[in-house]
Design an enzyme around this catalytic site. Structure first.
Site, mmCIF file in Angstrom:
data_model
loop_
_atom_site.group_PDB
_atom_site.id
_atom_site.type_symbol
_atom_site.label_atom_id
_atom_site.label_comp_id
_atom_site.label_asym_id
_atom_site.label_seq_id
_atom_site.Cartn_x
_atom_site.Cartn_y
_atom_site.Cartn_z
ATOM 1 N N CYS B 51 0.818 -1.198 0.000
ATOM 2 C CA CYS B 51 0.000 0.000 0.000
ATOM 3 C C CYS B 51 0.862 1.263 0.000
ATOM 4 O O CYS B 51 2.083 1.206 0.056
ATOM 5 C CB CYS B 51 -0.919 0.006 1.220
ATOM 6 S SG CYS B 51 -0.010 0.007 2.776
ATOM 7 N N ALA B 54 3.213 1.642 2.841
ATOM 8 C CA ALA B 54 4.405 0.794 2.691
ATOM 9 C C ALA B 54 5.452 1.487 1.831
ATOM 10 O O ALA B 54 6.653 1.366 2.075
ATOM 11 C CB ALA B 54 4.025 -0.552 2.085
ATOM 12 N N ARG B 85 12.826 -4.736 5.847
ATOM 13 C CA ARG B 85 13.475 -4.561 4.542
ATOM 14 C C ARG B 85 14.992 -4.685 4.597
ATOM 15 O O ARG B 85 15.674 -4.512 3.609
ATOM 16 C CB ARG B 85 13.057 -3.223 3.924
ATOM 17 C CG ARG B 85 11.771 -3.391 3.109
ATOM 18 C CD ARG B 85 11.276 -2.106 2.508
ATOM 19 N NE ARG B 85 12.237 -1.398 1.695
ATOM 20 C CZ ARG B 85 12.464 -1.613 0.402
ATOM 21 N NH1 ARG B 85 11.808 -2.548 -0.231
ATOM 22 N NH2 ARG B 85 13.345 -0.900 -0.248
ATOM 23 N N HIS B 183 5.808 6.357 -2.531
ATOM 24 C CA HIS B 183 7.115 6.904 -2.921
ATOM 25 C C HIS B 183 6.972 8.378 -3.279
ATOM 26 O O HIS B 183 7.759 9.217 -2.853
ATOM 27 C CB HIS B 183 7.685 6.178 -4.151
ATOM 28 C CG HIS B 183 7.803 4.697 -3.995
ATOM 29 N ND1 HIS B 183 7.642 3.837 -5.050
ATOM 30 C CD2 HIS B 183 8.067 3.929 -2.918
ATOM 31 C CE1 HIS B 183 7.819 2.586 -4.632
ATOM 32 N NE2 HIS B 183 8.065 2.625 -3.330
#
Lengths: 966, 543
Positions: B51, B54, B85, B183
């Site tokens: 999403c 994220a 990550r 992003h």
């Protein structure tokens, strides 16, 4: 427990509600999950479950976007269901809401009814589950999911005499254990849910997208007709308990049991099965026997443990029970779930479990995050962690062993294979826990032995530059520690080792006041007050409490580029300098002499001129000698920290409460510039090796000292262009280690040293850096950078001559060379008596004098001759008297005696002086002045006035008061 | 191979068929090929996408080490994005490193009903008291946007109250169609509030920023090592082992090196508009790509000394690994790979695989856009839809500190010579007859594996177990399965070693129980009809 975070969760110990729901459905045959909401929820949960179970995890999502969030998500839900049914052909779908669907108020049951009505004959059962992420933790979500399954199916209440076994969110291996057992002894049973295959399947090249194993819907539907339910959870919330649901709605008898972990809980489980009429296989009894045997093997070690268990409530409770059965106390039981039943029930159990008196009350905490768990681990001195891999950060940070169990295990493979159920699995788990304790003990026992038994014998002063225990024949005992210990090249692991053994070794956690001499008068010098009596640690104390440095340490084990030790210099006032070195016996004598002269002497310190811990024999001998005659004066030590990890424990045992460690760097780059070499265990290290060694041992040393409860001050010599940029880092690092005070000392360039050419850092820089360092530690701003043989008040040191006791002064304008008697006869020098309480100012009425400071001065030079403790309270003065002090309180003849004692001075200076003492002094030809000024200035001014300089008036310029002839 | 696509799509319902067919293409470079990307995931078909939160918190902001990143929402989102990550970070100059921490407001039902502003304020206050951070980033989750908590007002309050830099990111999970939206939101926040806030010069002659390098498994460290060895100063890394303190003066660099185009191209473009900083698409994965990248960078600076140094370093580094390279290449060449990862890696790793003689038969992005597939030239043609419109597109004006490093003529020249400010996309580098699939789902993964029979499948954790239970080697390219780095020269060798280790593990030959392999009588159950990949591997080994 300290100040708790209320609104901020730091490092959570729980996951969200839908995670639990999804897990519940994974135990059903041919079931799929669909999360109604943003697709991230499904992705995150898949990711976390896949990493733990090492299995593919499929969770569909309705992929709501902003449009769905605004206009409602039913369209996406319908699409998602249709696609899921077509591609996966499930028999049952758990359709759960998420934060998003709940917040926008989706009517999930309504939507599903509509969907079913519009798509008749799909042959799939849809179970609506309200699962807002804020509805509780994954633990509650799991039970909520199970109950929703029962509520969403058409249960068949026709009695069939079978048994339901409901299992909590445990590992697939545990479920498989139950499954095998029940298959063997209970012919008609339903295990609900059953994740044993779906979340731990065999290697199979043909991947079945739809989980085939697990509890069949048809079997679940029959649960309402069973004769009893065993629910293996004590802490499932009653509202969500599937067993209670069956009992309430269908009259199925509910037996609540804890998960069968260990003897007690395992026995309860098998007894219950026996009572229900099932035969317990011989194999179980054999396994029980083996667990008993395992306990016999490990019971000798288990009591070393102080366990901290964290995770789901039932997990934590059952593990604590197993541990307790073998005498391994659980000090901390923590769960992320909110559960008062857990908090109160487990708290009570933990106390009942304890077979030996515990040091501290065990704590059961709910709604815990790892910040709280860490805090409690510290407080309760936990030395073993049991829980999920999310505890790894804590384990790493604190150097604690972690036995991994429960969900999630993300840093190891095989989380799905870890097991706790049944006697056999319990044996293995118990072994694992105890073995962690044995390893920790085994790896540290040599160090403990050394610290406890092989310290140098009292009085044995060893040659400098060598580790002291070398001569005791036990050195080889340490050499087989290998290069890890003697030649610390692999720095990290070594620090790790040091840090591991020092704070946790039982000897070092011993209260220092158990030392043979004890702390003065038990509580007389109560710990709380310790801070205030040390002039370096407390500015207030610095005003009127004195200290003495005994120069016993000659050599040094570290070469600092700014330092030059002088053992025979009476002139320079800087660290590393002494007039002469003392033997322990001489040191004792000087201490006694100082004590006589300085009634306010509270602290005896060891500060060079070399490294105190480089001559541990002399140091410990001196301390021993002093303690034989005096148990009140506090002990203090200044060290470069290299040998500190090895002696911290001993220092604590000797009752030392204050420690100063000089740490000039935390980076290798800076350290390399400052330290040329280090002598360590008879070997000289240079360059980076030396720097690394010093830094690591300083860290380990400070840690060890703090573990013993010492007050630690860190000195940093601030050197222009060498370590000025890293001062705040040093402060930060030291603060993390628990240091109490930070003292940034400007580098005093000494000619002949490698850094002698540098300029001293300016005041501005020091001030700014102190400000920055202040973010991490309180700053000492009154440091005088004393000599190694300083004595007296900070900044007003007396100098000792061993023949005559007090011999000279070490303050501005000192008179070097000339002896006292000579001076007294020198024309132009006057002896001035000044009355002061605090030792800083002329601040007392003569009649209320407690202390009289005698100075020798010619108006320029100045030397403190001594301090006379008059020691009597009360007024003697017939002018303004202190409130409440009546003249009749004063001892008879007090004034007369005082005047008589002072008859050889040339002048007396006080804040005020009454008529009668003035008259008496007049008889001796002694002049009386009144002022309110610093002792030094007042003494000089008085001398000048005696010299006939009537113009002495400096008040206007530097804020001092005029001296008036009384 | 066209039948592959047809067969795979045949299973879908009409509607799904219609929407999925444009996301799958067989490469044919003689034609202008268009792929559908960055569209909504279809509900219910097990997308691998995450999403918006994220993308913003998990990807871009998460690796920042000098920043307390606070998740405002219920506990799950914060927990699930905590340390997953493998962004590595060293503590920075002032010793802070927040990468190991997870901070959340852990909203409860009353917070949803009555609003969570106050809890957020209190959480910031507690966080400030406890950690004394200089910077706080607030990331919101789904419910926050819906109940109307004004996180931006809270951020402003925190700035005035505590004197910290506090930036709020409205990255609610439902925004956009994938991580990609997150992003963009993170990029915008960095541009608006951080970049250009510190004007101290960076003391180096050739100054670059490394963009879109998240230091998974230490990738960024290896890349930085190479750049520094040649003589470049790396002002800031976005954002692996990165610090906002560095990003604040990233405008002092002359060139932005863009590794992950998808997640960070917004910053590159915005910095070009505001400060005139040129950007260059680079790839530090794969040896030929690294050589090309390094030569392009030296060409940009046009300095002979740095060019010579570049060649010297290339020679030295290649010499150091040539033995290992040949060793692994011998064992790996001839294998087939499929790659399905996030936004740019699916392209990058094809270069590295080519170095080892491994061909890529299938590649796809989880959340790429058309420009990641077809190149930036298609950007003007990409239609804005409801989802992309929701993400703020910052209008960037020239900053007063704008400076052009290159003359306009030189800039034009370099556009052609080294592809300055351009990215040609993944498809251009793929062979005809291979497949490109956007937003590959679970069903398609299995189907393609069946048809294309790759020996190695690179993916994320969610597809990993399907693949490896099928006897095919799976390597995660999101987290490297606890390995790495794979970037740079040294990373290339680790990559080769990991693949060799995986492909030649003896266990693959023991899949079948011996009594199942050789049936005693022809009537008994025996060998399955189709040999598995592991068995094929075994044959290859014997041959």
């Amino acid at each position: 427990m300290g100040q708790r975070l209320i609104s901020l969760t730091e490092n959570p110990c729980k996951m969200c509600f839908p995670m639990g729901v999804v897990m519940a459905f994974y135990g059903l045959a041919k079931a799929m999950n669909l999360l109604h909401g943003s697709q991230g929820c499904g992705t995150y949960i898949r990711r976390h479950m896949a990493t733990h179970f090492n299995e593919p995890i499929d969770i569909a999502t309705s992929s709501l976007s902003e449009e769905g969030a605004v206009f409602g998500g039913e369209k996406n839900l319908v699409k998602g269901l249709k696609n899921l049914i077509k591609l996966y052909k499930p028999e049952i779908i758990g359709v759960s809401t998420t934060c998003l669907a709940e917040t926008i108020g989706e009517d999930l049951p309504g939507s599903l009814r509509k969907f079913e009505a519009e798509n008749l004959g799909l042959g799939v059962k849809l179970i609506p589950v309200n699962a807002p992420g804020y509805g509780g933790t994954h633990f509650e979500g799991y039970w909520h999911g199970l109950k929703a399954i029962l509520a969403g199916l058409d249960l068949d209440p026709r009695p069939h005499g079978g048994l339901n076994v409901i299992v909590g969110p445990v590992s697939p291996a545990d479920v498989r254990y139950l499954k095998d057992l029940l298959n063997q002894i209970v012919p008609n049973h339903t295990l609900f849910p059953d994740i044993s295959d779906n979340l731990d399947g065999a290697f199979n090249p043909v991947y079945d997208r739809l989980p085939q194993k697990g509890t069949a819907v048809s079997a679940i539907e029959k649960m309402a007709g069973a004769s009893a339910t065993i629910e293996l959870s004590l802490f499932a919330p009653p509202d969500e308990s599937p067993g209670l649901y069956l009992e309430k709605n269908f009259g199925v008898k509910l037996i609540k049991l804890a998960p069968p972990v260990g003897l007690t809980l395992g026995d309860a489980f098998f007894s219950a099965l026996r009572e229900l009429g099932f035969a317990i296989p011989a194999r179980v009894l054999e396994e029980r026997g083996r667990l008993m045997d395992a306990m016999a093997d490990s019971h000798k070690y288990a009591a070393l443990g102080r366990a901290g268990v964290f995770g789901d409530p039932d997990f934590v409770h059952s593990i604590s029970s197993l541990a307790a059965e073998n005498g391994l106390p659980t000090l901390l039981a923590a769960t992320g779930s909110k559960s008062s039943a857990f908090r109160l029930g487990v708290q009570r159990d933990l106390k009942n479990f304890a077979i030996l008196p515990l040091d501290g009350d065990p704590v059961a905490a709910d709604s815990a995050d790892f910040a709280l768990i860490e805090e409690l681990c510290d407080k309760l001195k936990v030395n073993l962690l049991i829980g999920s891999s999310e505890g790894r950060r804590l384990a790493q940070k604190k150097g604690l062993p972690l036995v991994r169990r429960s969900f999630p295990i993300h840093d190891h493979v095989g989380g799905q294979r870890l097991t706790t159920f049944g006697y056999a699995a319990s044996s293995l788990l118990l072994d694992q826990m105890v073995n962690k304790l044995i390893s920790a003990d085994e790896e540290s026992f040599r160090e403990r032995l050394k610290l406890e038994h092989f310290r140098p014998a009292d009085g044995a002063s060893l040659p400098a530059g060598r580790a002291d225990f070398g001569d005791h024949g036990n050195r080889s005992d340490f050499e087989d520690q290998g290069p890890n210990f003697l030649a610390p090249k692999t720095g990290v692991s070594q620090v790790g080792d040091l840090q591991k053994w020092i704070p946790t070794s039982p000897s070092s956690t011993k209260e220092p006041n158990l030392a043979p001499w004890g702390l003065p008068d038990g509580a007389a010098l109560a710990k709380a007050n310790l801070e205030t009596i040390h002039p370096c640690f407390n500015l207030e104390a610095a005003r009127d409490l004195a200290r003495i440095h005994l120069p016993i340490a000659s050599g040094c084990n570290v070469s600092c580029a700014y330092c030059r030790r002088d053992n025979d210099c009476p002139n320079e006032s800087r660290p590393g300098v002494t007039s002469k070195l003392l033997s322990p016996q001489k040191a004792l004598e000087r201490f006694l002499a100082a004590k006589k002269l300085l009634p306010n002497l509270k602290v005896v310190g060891f500060a060079g001129p070399g490294e105190s811990l480089n001559s541990p024999g002399a140091l410990f001998e001196t301390i021993g000698l002093i303690r034989k005659v005096d148990d009140k004066t506090a002990l203090c030590l200044s060290t470069n920290g290299l040998a500190l990890p090895f002696y911290a424990s001993e220092l604590g045992r000797l009752g030392l409460r204050h420690l100063t460690v000089t740490v000039n760097a935390v980076s290798l780059e800076a350290a390399k510039k400052i330290y040329a070499w280090a002598d360590y265990f008879g070997k000289r290290f240079t360059g980076e090796e030396a720097a690394k060694l010093i830094l690591e041992n300083q860290i380990a040393g400070v840690k060890a000292a703090k573990a013993l409860g010492l007050k630690v001050k860190v000195n940093t010599v601030l050197i222009r262009g060498v370590n000025d940029h890293e001062a705040p880092l040093i402060a930060k690092k030291m603060s993390e280690l628990g240091a109490d005070l930070f003292n940034l000392m400007p580098h005093l360039p000494v000619s002949g040293t490698p850094l002698g050419h540098l300029k001293a850092p300016d005041h501005e820089t020091i001030r700014n850096l102190r400000y920055l360092c202040g973010a991490h530690l309180p700053q000492m701003t009154h440091c005088q950078q004393c000599r190694a043989d300083a004595a007296g008040l900070l900044g007003r040191d007396l100098a000792f001559d061993d023949q005559n006791g007090l011999a000279g002064a070490d303050s501005p304008g000192e008179l070097s060379g000339a002896g006292q008697d000579e001076l007294e006869k020198t024309p132009g020098f006057f002896k001035i008596a000044l009355v002061s309480k605090g030792g800083v100012m002329v601040d007392s009425h003569f009649g209320q004098a407690q202390r009289v400071y005698e100075y020798l001065s010619n108006g320029e030079s100045l030397r403190l001759l001594g301090i006379r403790e008059v020691g009597l309270k009360g007024g003697g003065c017939d002018c303004a008297m202190k409130k409440g002090a009546k003249s009749q309180d004063r001892p008879k003849g007090f004034i007369e005696k005082l005047v008589f004692d002072l008859r050889d001075v040339d002048a007396v200076v006080a804040l005020r002086i009454g008529e009668s003492p003035k008259e008496l002094f007049k008889k001796y030809g002694i002049k009386c002045f009144t002022t309110m000024d610093s002792l030094e200035r007042a003494a000089r001014a008085a001398a000048k006035r005696l010299l006939g300089d009537q113009t002495v008036s400096y008040g206007a310029q530097d804020g001092a008061n005029d001296l008036a002839l009384a | 191979m066209a039948e592959v696509k047809t067969e795979i799509l045949a299973k879908y319902k009409a509607k799904v068929f219609k929407s999925r067919k444009d996301h799958i293409l067989e490469v044919d470079k003689s034609k202008e090929q268009i792929i559908a990307a960055n569209t909504r995931a279809i509900p219910g078909i097990m997308t691998n996408r995450g999403c918006c939160y994220a993308g913003c918190k998990g990807v871009v902001l998460g690796p920042l080490k000098d920043t307390l990143v606070l998740t405002h929402g219920p506990i799950g989102c914060g927990f699930y994005s905590w340390g997953t990550r493998r962004n590595k970070a060293r503590a920075d100059a002032d010793g802070s490193n927040y990468v190991q921490y997870c901070f959340s407001t852990d909203m409860q039902e009353p917070d949803i009903v009555f609003g969570g502003d106050n809890k957020l304020k209190k959480a910031i206050e507690e966080g400030f008291k406890l950690f004394n951070p200089k910077r706080i980033m607030i990331c919101s989750t789904c419910p926050v946007g819906l109940i109307g908590d004004d996180i931006h007002a809270v951020a402003a309050w925190a700035e005035s109250e505590f004197g910290v830099t506090c930036v709020a990111f409205s990255c609610e999970g439902y925004k956009g169609v994938s991580q990609s939206a997150g992003h963009h939101i993170a990029n915008n926040g960095l541009m608006k509030r951080i970049i250009g806030t510190d004007d101290r010069e960076y003391p180096a002659k050739f100054k670059v920023n490394l963009l879109g390098e998240y230091n998974i498994g230490g990738d960024g460290w290896e890349t930085e090592r190479i750049l520094k060895k040649i003589g470049y100063g790396v002002v800031a890394v976005f954002t692996g082992d990165g610090a906002l303190a560095d990003i604040a003066r990233s405008h002092k660099a002359d060139l932005n090196l863009v590794q992950c185009h998808r997640s960070i191209n917004y910053v590159a473009e915005m910095m070009k508009s505001a400060f005139g900083t040129n950007w260059l698409k680079v790839n530090f994965i794969g040896l030929k790509s690294i050589a090309q990248t390094l030569r392009n960078i030296s060409e940009f600076f046009g300095d002979n000394q740095i060019k010579e140094r570049t060649e010297a370093v290339l020679e030295e580094e290649m010499a150091a690994i040539s033995g290992d390279l040949a060793h692994y290449r011998e064992r790996l060449q001839g294998h087939k790979a499929a790659i399905f990862v996030g936004g740019s890696r699916s392209h990058h790793y094809q270069d590295l695989l080519r170095d080892y003689g491994v061909t890529t038969v299938l590649a796809g992005y989880e959340f790429g856009h058309r420009d990641d597939y077809e190149g930036r030239r298609v950007i003007p043609d990409i239609k804005e839809d409801a989802d992309s419109k929701n993400i703020e597109n910052l209008v960037i004006d020239k900053d007063l500190r704008y400076r052009a490093f290159l003359s306009p003529e030189r800039a034009d020249e370099l556009k052609n010579a080294i592809g300055l400010e351009n990215y040609e996309g993944m498809i251009r580098d793929m062979e005809d007859g291979t497949f490109v699939v956007d937003d590959l789902n679970h069903y398609e993964t299995e189907a393609f594996v069946k048809f294309l029979k790759p020996d190695i499948f690179f993916s994320g954790i969610k597809d990993k177990y399907v693949i490896q239970k099928g006897g095919i080697l799976s390597r995660q390219l999101h987290s490297y399965d606890y390995s790495g780095p794979y970037s740079g020269f040294k990373g290339s060798i680790i990559f080769g070693q990991d693949l060799t280790m995986g492909l030649y593990a003896p266990a693959w030959k023991l899949v079948k129980a011996p009594w199942k392999q050789k049936p005693i009588s022809p009537n008994q159950e025996g060998e399955s009809k189709e040999p598995t990949n592991s068995e094929r591997l075994g044959e290859k080994d014997h041959a």
